[in-house]
Design a protein around this motif. Structure first.
Motif, PDB file in Angstrom:
ATOM      1  N   ASN A 119       0.914  -1.209   0.063  1.00 41.35           N
ATOM      2  CA  ASN A 119       0.074  -0.124   0.002  1.00 41.35           C
ATOM      3  C   ASN A 119       0.973   1.260  -0.194  1.00 41.35           C
ATOM      4  O   ASN A 119       1.971   1.208   0.719  1.00 41.35           O
ATOM      5  N   ASP A 120       0.502   2.505  -0.754  1.00 44.39           N
ATOM      6  CA  ASP A 120       1.212   3.486  -0.813  1.00 44.39           C
ATOM      7  C   ASP A 120       0.472   4.819  -1.051  1.00 44.39           C
ATOM      8  O   ASP A 120      -0.752   4.399  -1.422  1.00 44.39           O
ATOM      9  N   TYR A 121       1.050   5.734  -1.543  1.00 44.91           N
ATOM     10  CA  TYR A 121       0.188   7.075  -1.666  1.00 44.91           C
ATOM     11  C   TYR A 121       0.313   7.435  -3.055  1.00 44.91           C
ATOM     12  O   TYR A 121      -0.334   8.389  -3.355  1.00 44.91           O
ATOM     13  N   ALA A 122       1.239   6.946  -3.659  1.00 41.50           N
ATOM     14  CA  ALA A 122       1.526   7.177  -5.112  1.00 41.50           C
ATOM     15  C   ALA A 122       2.312   5.682  -5.809  1.00 41.50           C
ATOM     16  O   ALA A 122       2.872   5.260  -5.122  1.00 41.50           O
ATOM     17  N   GLY A 123       2.246   5.650  -7.045  1.00 39.04           N
ATOM     18  CA  GLY A 123       2.628   4.701  -7.871  1.00 39.04           C
ATOM     19  C   GLY A 123       1.759   4.068  -8.800  1.00 39.04           C
ATOM     20  O   GLY A 123       0.638   4.579  -9.357  1.00 39.04           O
ATOM     21  N   THR A 124       2.409   2.917  -9.246  1.00 41.31           N
ATOM     22  CA  THR A 124       1.576   2.233 -10.494  1.00 41.31           C
ATOM     23  C   THR A 124       0.039   2.002 -10.065  1.00 41.31           C
ATOM     24  O   THR A 124      -0.209   1.144  -8.887  1.00 41.31           O
ATOM     25  N   GLY A 125      -0.671   2.699 -11.034  1.00 48.98           N
ATOM     26  CA  GLY A 125      -2.348   2.087 -10.952  1.00 48.98           C
ATOM     27  C   GLY A 125      -3.346   3.246 -10.132  1.00 48.98           C
ATOM     28  O   GLY A 125      -4.126   3.022 -10.007  1.00 48.98           O
ATOM     29  N   TYR A 126      -2.437   4.050  -9.311  1.00 51.73           N
ATOM     30  CA  TYR A 126      -3.413   4.949  -8.531  1.00 51.73           C
ATOM     31  C   TYR A 126      -3.853   5.986  -9.462  1.00 51.73           C
ATOM     32  O   TYR A 126      -4.909   6.581  -9.108  1.00 51.73           O
ATOM     33  N   ILE A 127      -3.293   6.284 -10.481  1.00 53.51           N
ATOM     34  CA  ILE A 127      -3.775   7.360 -11.336  1.00 53.51           C
ATOM     35  C   ILE A 127      -5.020   6.862 -12.191  1.00 53.51           C
ATOM     36  O   ILE A 127      -6.188   7.532 -12.239  1.00 53.51           O
ATOM     37  N   ASP A 128      -4.751   5.631 -12.909  1.00 48.98           N
ATOM     38  CA  ASP A 128      -5.742   5.266 -13.663  1.00 48.98           C
ATOM     39  C   ASP A 128      -6.798   4.417 -13.164  1.00 48.98           C
ATOM     40  O   ASP A 128      -7.761   3.940 -13.722  1.00 48.98           O
ATOM     41  N   GLY A 129      -6.795   4.194 -11.822  1.00 52.81           N
ATOM     42  CA  GLY A 129      -7.948   3.514 -11.009  1.00 52.81           C
ATOM     43  C   GLY A 129      -7.796   1.841 -10.902  1.00 52.81           C
ATOM     44  O   GLY A 129      -8.673   1.147 -10.517  1.00 52.81           O
TER      45      GLY A 129
END
Length: 806
Positions: A244-254
Motif C-alpha cells: 500500500n502506498d500514496y503514489a505509484g503504479t495504478g493509483y492514477i488510472d484507477g
C-alpha cells in the motif's frame, strides 16, 4: 556545502556497512539493467540447464547452485557470479564458450541466445533472488497445528518464558549468554522499535534518574499507549507488507486503490490480528485495495492477473509461503502445485479461471480450493463474497498454526533483527528454535491476537534487553543465535530522526490519518494579544510576553503554534527554541524537549514592523499530552507583557496583563493557515509530519524504502552504492542539513560546547567523550557558522552508531 575531507574519516567508520555492498546498477560494465523476473524467468532456466549436476544433493566439481550464497562462492577460477557485472562473471564465460570441454551445460545444445541474454540481464541487475528460495527441497515439513511447548526450567532467576527457552538454547549450542544492555541504549532501542522516534534528551535523562526497578516495563507500556506514534511508525511496516502506498503504479488510472485510512485506524485501535487479516482477505470497501491488487494495463502474464495476485498475496502475507512459482508451474522447492494457486485464486474470482502453465492455457478450469484441506474446505457453490469469508475463517482460525507463527516470526524479526524462521517468507524452513516459535504463536492466540501484547512480551524479556550482535556475519548459513542482532534504521526512521533533531519536517503530510483528527479534542481558538490594543502599534515596537506554568509529571507530547505580526523569537526555560519574521506562515514548534517537571516559563519577544504605525499582535497555542490527559494553553489576557526596548527585557520589567486585540483586527485572512496548523497539531506526536505519511522521495528510496508494487517483508541491512553516494552528496540530505544548521544556530547561538552536548544526546542518547567533543569543537570552530554546523551535523548522522539500532 559539506567539507568532504571529513568523508574519509567517517567512511572508515562505516566498514560494517560496506563489507557486503551489492551493486544495484551495472556501473562497471555499462551494460543496460533490464527488468528480470527471477521466479518466472531465471529460476526455470537455471533448473532446466543446471539441475542435473549442481542442484539438490548433486554438487559436481564441488559446486552447488541451490542458493544465491552458494552460487556466489569463489573457486580457483574466480567468482562464478559477480552481481552487477556479467562480463566478469565466470558463469557467462562457461555458458557462451565454444570449447566443448568447458562449456556448460556439457550435454545438449546449451543455452540459446535469448537464454544467454536473460542470464546476462539478471546478473547486471544485481542477480536478484527470491528471499528464502532454494533449489534443494527440504526434508523438513512444518507442523500445521499449534503445539504448546513445555518450558525449560528457569536459570539464574530468569523466569520470563522467552528467557527460559533461549537460555536452554544457548546452553545447548554452547554460546555465552549476552550481557545486559545499558539503560540509555535500551531507551533508544525501545523508542525506535515501538514508535520509530528517538527519545528526547530530557525524557532520557529523567528516565536515567528514575530509581523505580519497574521503569523498563513501565516505559514499554507508555510507548505502546501512544496510539498515534505507534500507528504512524508501524504504518510503514504494514504498507510494505500489504503493498500500500500514496503514489505509484495504478493509483492514477484507477487500477489500484489505497487502504491507508483503514490501515491507520486498525493500527491506532490495535485491532485484533485475526480480525485485521479477515478484513483484508474478505475485504470491506475500505480495505479492498489489498485483495484487488494492481490491475495492470495492457497484456499481462497469467501470474499478474488479479485473482492470481490475490492468491500470492494471501499466501505470502499471512502464511509465509511462496505461491509465485506455483502460479506458473508446480513449485521446484516445496509441495505447492499449480492447482493450489489457481484454486485459491478461483475462490476470489467472480468468473471462471482457466489454468495456464508457464503462461500457456491448459483448457482446465480452476475450482475453489483451500491450501490446507485438513482444516476445512471452500464451498465452491457459494458466491465469491461468501467464499472469501470462508477463506478468511480458514486462514485465521486458531487451529491454523501457520497463520499465528508467520506474524510472530515477523515481529521477532523486526524487534530482534533476525527471524526465528529466516527469511521470514520461507515458513516451510526449519526454525532455529521451534519451541520459541510455537510459544510466541500460542501466546498470540491466548492474548486474543493482540499484537501490542506480543510486542510488550518480547520487549519485557531479558533476551530483548541484551546487547546486540554485530549487524553482519561472514556466512549467513552459519549464523547462530547469540542475542539480538543490530538493525539499521529504516528509511522512515532515519528521515524522522533528521526532522526530529533539525526541526525540518514538512508543513503538510501527503496522507493525513482521519482518526488523528476525529480523536483529537476540540481546538479552541487562542486570542490575539499585544501590550495595548495593537491597532496602531509604533513601528519597531518590541514587546516581551511571558507565561509560567507547572508540570506535575513529564509530557509525552508538546506542540506549539505561534505567529506574530511582524516577527518573534521564542524561548522555553531560558533556551532559544525558534524565531520567524514570516508572520503569514504560522510556525509549529516541538517544545517537548525543552520542558521539565515542575516550573516552566515561555518567553516570547514580539516586534512590530512596517513604515508607519500599524496593527500588531501575537498568536500562541500549545497542546500538551500528559498520560491520557490533553492540556491546551492559549494566548489570552492572562499572559504577562512588558515593553522590551531593542528586544531586551529591562532589569526590573513592568509586567502587566496582555490586552486582547479587537476582533475586527483579528488577522482573519490567515485563519485558514492557522486552522491547518491546528489540525496538524491535533494529530499529536512530537513531529509535525512523519516520513511514513509522505510519498517516497529519492533519499528514502536510496535508504531502502520500496516502491510497494510488490510485497516487501524485510528491507536490506546492507549499505548500497547508491545509498553511500546519496548520503555523501545527495541534494535532499544537503538541503535538510542546510536548514537544520540555521536552526541550530538560532537555538544555540554561538555556543559550540552546548551545541555538541545537545546534539550527542539527541542523536546518540549519550554525552560525547572527551575526544569526540574535542574533534567536534574543531569542526565547529570557536564561532560556529552555517557551514561548520552543517559539516558537524553530517559527520554525526553518518556515524554507524546513529544509523544502527543496537
Amino acid at each position: 556545502m559539506i567539507d568532504k575531507s571529513i568523508f574519509t574519516c567517517i567512511i572508515s567508520q562505516m566498514n560494517p556497512f560496506l563489507k557486503h555492498v551489492g551493486l544495484i546498477l551495472a556501473l562497471s560494465s555499462g551494460a543496460p539493467v533490464l527488468a528480470v523476473d527471477f521466479v518466472h524467468d531465471v529460476a526455470p532456466l537455471l533448473k532446466k540447464h543446471c539441475a542435473e549436476c549442481h542442484m539438490g544433493n548433486k554438487h559436481k566439481g564441488g559446486f552447488s547452485m541451490n542458493t544465491r550464497e552458494e552460487l556466489m562462492k569463489e573457486n580457483d577460477d574466480g567468482s562464478v557470479l559477480e552481481p552487477g557485472n556479467s562480463e566478469k562473471s565466470l558463469i557467462m564465460h562457461l555458458v557462451t564458450s565454444d570449447d566443448e570441454d568447458e562449456r556448460m551445460p556439457p550435454k545438449g545444445d546449451g543455452l540459446n541466445e535469448k537464454e544467454v541474454a536473460l542470464v546476462a540481464a539478471w546478473i547486471n541487475a544485481g542477480a536478484p533472488w527470491e528471499p528464502g528460495f532454494t533449489f534443494k527441497k527440504s526434508s523438513y515439513e512444518p507442523p500445521l497445528h499449534l503445539q504448546r511447548p513445555t518450558l525449560p526450567p528457569s536459570r539464574d532467576g530468569r523466569t520470563h518464558p522467552i528467557d527460559r527457552i533461549l537460555d536452554a538454547h544457548l546452553t545447548k549450542t554452547k554460546v555465552a549468554r549476552p550481557s545486559e544492555i545499558d539503560e540509555a541504549a535500551y531507551v533508544r532501542r525501545l523508542h525506535l522499535d515501538i514508535t520509530g522516534l528517538l527519545p528526547s534528551a530530557e525524557l532520557l535523562q529523567s528516565y536515567l534518574a528514575d530509581k523505580d526497578p519497574q521503569k523498563r516495563s513501565k516505559l514499554v507500556q507508555t510507548l505502546l499507549q501512544d496510539k498515534e506514534a505507534y500507528a504512524t511508525h508501524w504504518l510503514a511496516f504494514w504498507n510494505d507488507l500489504l503493498r500500500n502506498d500514496y503514489a505509484g503504479t495504478g493509483y492514477i488510472d484507477g487500477g489500484r486503490s489505497q487502504i491507508s485510512q483503514w490501515l491507520y485506524r486498525s493500527l491506532y485501535e490495535n485491532k485484533p490480528y485475526n480480525q485485521f487479516a479477515s478484513e483484508l482477505i474478505a475485504p470491506t470497501k475500505e480495505s479492498a485495495g489489498f485483495a484487488n491488487g494492481i490491475k495492470w494495463r495492457g497484456e499481462v502474464s497469467a501470474g499478474q492477473k488479479v485473482p492470481i495476485q490475490y492468491a500470492q498475496s494471501v499466501g505470502q502475507t499471512f502464511l509465509g509461503i511462496n505461491l509465485k512459482c506455483a502460479s506458473c508451474h508446480d513449485s521446484f522447492t516445496d509441495q505447492w502445485k499449480l492447482t493450489d494457486s489457481y484454486g485459491l485464486a478461483a475462490a476470489f474470482s467472480s468468473e471462471k479461471i482457466e489454468i495456464a502453465r508457464c503462461d500457456k492455457p491448459t483448457g482446465k478450469i480452476a475450482e475453489p480450493y483451500w491450501l490446507y484441506p485438513q482444516l476445512g474446505k471452500i464451498d465452491a457453490s457459494q458466491p465469491p463474497q461468501e467464499r472469501l469469508k470462508q477463506v478468511a475463517a480458514l486462514t485465521t482460525m486458531p487451529e491454523n498454526g501457520r497463520f499465528s507463527r508467520t506474524i510472530v516470526n515477523r515481529l521477532w524479526h523486526r524487534l530482534m533483527g533476525r527471524g526465528i524462521v529466516h527469511p521470514v517468507d520461507a515458513m516451510g524452513t526449519e526454525p532455529w528454535n521451534a519451541a520459541l516459535l510455537d510459544y510466541l504463536a500460542t501466546y498470540l492466540v491466548d492474548q486474543k491476537y493482540d499484537l501490542k501484547k506480543v510486542i510488550a512480551h518480547i520487549c519485557a524479556s531479558q533476551s530483548y534487553q541484551s546487547k546486540a550482535q554485530s549487524l553482519e556475519t561472514d556466512d549467513e548459513s552459519k549464523w547462530t543465535y547469540a542475542g539480538p542482532r543490530a538493525k539499521r534504521m529504516t528509511a522512515e526512521e532515519f528521515v524522522d530522526a533528521l526532522w526530529q533533531i533539525l526541526g525540518t519536517a514538512p508543513a503538510k503530510a501527503d496522507f493525513v490519518p482521519a482518526v488523528s483528527l476525529s480523536s483529537a479534542p476540540t481546538m479552541s481558538r487562542a486570542t490575539w494579544i499585544w501590550i495595548n490594543d495593537g491597532v496602531q502599534s509604533p513601528v519597531g515596537e518590541t514587546v516581551a510576553f511571558r507565561k509560567t506554568f507547572s508540570l506535575a509529571s513529564p509530557v509525552s507530547q508538546a506542540m506549539a503554534l505561534i505567529t506574530c505580526d511582524n516577527e518573534f523569537s521564542l524561548s522555553i526555560n531560558g533556551k532559544a527554541v525558534g524565531k520567524s519574521n514570516d508572520w503569514m506562515s504560522p510556525r509549529l514548534v516541538d517544545f517537548k524537549p525543552h520542558l521539565k517537571k515542575g516550573a516552566n516559563e515561555i518567553l516570547i519577544i514580539g516586534k512590530n514592523g512596517g513604515s508607519a504605525p500599524n496593527g500588531a499582535a501575537l498568536y500562541f497555542q500549545a497542546r500538551l499530552q500528559q498520560g491520557k490527559d490533553v492540556v491546551m494553553m492559549n494566548s489570552d489576557p492572562t499572559w504577562q507583557v512588558s515593553a522590551a526596548p531593542n528586544g531586551t527585557i529591562p532589569a526590573n520589567p513592568s509586567w502587566q496583563n496582555a490586552v486582547a486585540v479587537p476582533s475586527q483586527n483579528n488577522w482573519e485572512f490567515i485563519a485558514e493557515k492557522i486552522q491547518q496548523a491546528q489540525s496538524q497539531m491535533a494529530g499529536g506526536g512530537g513531529l509535525r509530519v512523519r516520513a511514513s505519511l509522505m510519498k517516497s522521495d529519492l533519499l528514502m528510496r536510496s535508504l531502502g524504502r520500496p516502491n510497494r508494487e510488490q510485497i516487501v517483508t524485510s528491507r536490506p541491512n546492507d549499505l548500497t552504492t547508491l545509498e553511500a553516494m546519496d548520503l555523501n552528496n545527495g541534494a535532499i540530505l544537503a538541503a535538510q542539513l542546510e536548514k537544520g544548521a540555521q536552526r541550530m544556530l538560532e537555538s544555540h547561538g554561538a555556543d559550540p560546547k552546548t551545541m555538541v552536548d545537545s546534539l550527542y544526546w539527541q542523536a546518540l542518547s549519550r554525552a560525547p567523550s572527551v575526544e569526540e567533543k574535542q574533534i567536534a569543537l574543531e569542526v565547529l570552530g570557536a564561532r560556529p557558522n552555517a557551514d561548520t554546523v552543517q559539516d558537524f551535523l553530517w559527520t554525526l548522522f553518518m556515524l554507524p552508531e546513529f544509523q544502527l539500532i543496537r
